[in-house]
Design an enzyme around this catalytic site. Structure first.
Site, short mmCIF file in Angstrom:
data_model
loop_
_atom_site.label_atom_id
_atom_site.label_comp_id
_atom_site.label_asym_id
_atom_site.label_seq_id
_atom_site.Cartn_x
_atom_site.Cartn_y
_atom_site.Cartn_z
N GLU A 22 0.84 -1.20 0.00
CA GLU A 22 0.00 0.00 0.00
C GLU A 22 0.87 1.25 0.00
O GLU A 22 0.57 2.23 -0.67
CB GLU A 22 -0.91 0.02 1.23
CG GLU A 22 -1.95 -1.07 1.24
CD GLU A 22 -2.79 -1.06 2.49
OE1 GLU A 22 -4.03 -0.97 2.34
OE2 GLU A 22 -2.23 -1.14 3.60
N TYR A 54 -14.75 27.18 0.73
CA TYR A 54 -14.62 25.74 0.53
C TYR A 54 -13.60 25.38 -0.54
O TYR A 54 -13.07 24.28 -0.53
CB TYR A 54 -15.98 25.07 0.28
CG TYR A 54 -16.87 25.73 -0.74
CD1 TYR A 54 -16.66 25.54 -2.10
CD2 TYR A 54 -17.93 26.52 -0.34
CE1 TYR A 54 -17.49 26.13 -3.04
CE2 TYR A 54 -18.76 27.12 -1.27
CZ TYR A 54 -18.54 26.93 -2.61
OH TYR A 54 -19.36 27.51 -3.53
N GLU A 74 -8.22 6.03 10.64
CA GLU A 74 -8.60 6.82 11.82
C GLU A 74 -7.65 8.00 12.03
O GLU A 74 -8.08 9.10 12.36
CB GLU A 74 -8.60 5.92 13.07
CG GLU A 74 -9.69 4.88 13.08
CD GLU A 74 -9.36 3.58 12.33
OE1 GLU A 74 -10.10 2.60 12.54
OE2 GLU A 74 -8.38 3.55 11.55
N LYS A 99 -11.75 4.25 1.39
CA LYS A 99 -10.64 3.47 0.84
C LYS A 99 -11.24 2.32 0.02
O LYS A 99 -11.26 1.17 0.44
CB LYS A 99 -9.75 2.95 1.98
CG LYS A 99 -8.47 2.31 1.52
CD LYS A 99 -7.62 1.92 2.73
CE LYS A 99 -6.32 1.27 2.31
NZ LYS A 99 -5.51 0.87 3.49
#
Length: 120
Positions: A22, A54, A74, A99
């Protein structure tokens, strides 16, 4: 219910994850951010300075998404929330990190981690 500004589907190729492949190859990640902001002053004065820009926020979030790799979604979500709460106009934020190309060994559509953080 508080006013909300939402960014959905901010995407980037990044290198987050626990596994070496990864980190080496990277994969697609995306994020959604829902900000709680009192937009009344901006609306009354039609003034961008009194609300969250934004477009600027999207750039800052994208920089975190493509920045220093982390093991956990997290951790990434926490960093993204911190970026949002750095703006004094943001009272709270909900971040969802996606993901969709995670390696699970079974068919799936997406893996997400969602967090909510408030200004203390």
């Amino acid at each position: 219910m508080p006013d909300r500004i939402a960014l959905s589907g901010v995407q980037a190729h990044a290198h987050h994850g626990v596994y070496a492949f990864e980190r080496e190859n990277g994969q697609l990640f995306s994020l959604d951010a829902v900000l709680e902001v009192d937009t009344r002053a901006a609306a009354v004065g039609d003034d961008l300075e009194k609300t969250v820009n934004y477009a600027d926020l999207a750039q800052r979030l994208h920089a975190v998404l493509t920045g220093e790799p982390v093991n956990l979604l997290e951790t990434l979500a926490h960093r993204l929330a911190d970026v949002c709460l750095a703006d004094p106009l943001v009272d709270a934020v909900e971040i969802t990190v996606h993901k969709p190309q995670a390696e699970l060994g079974v068919p799936f559509d997406d893996v997400t981690v969602s967090i909510r953080r408030e200004r203390r």
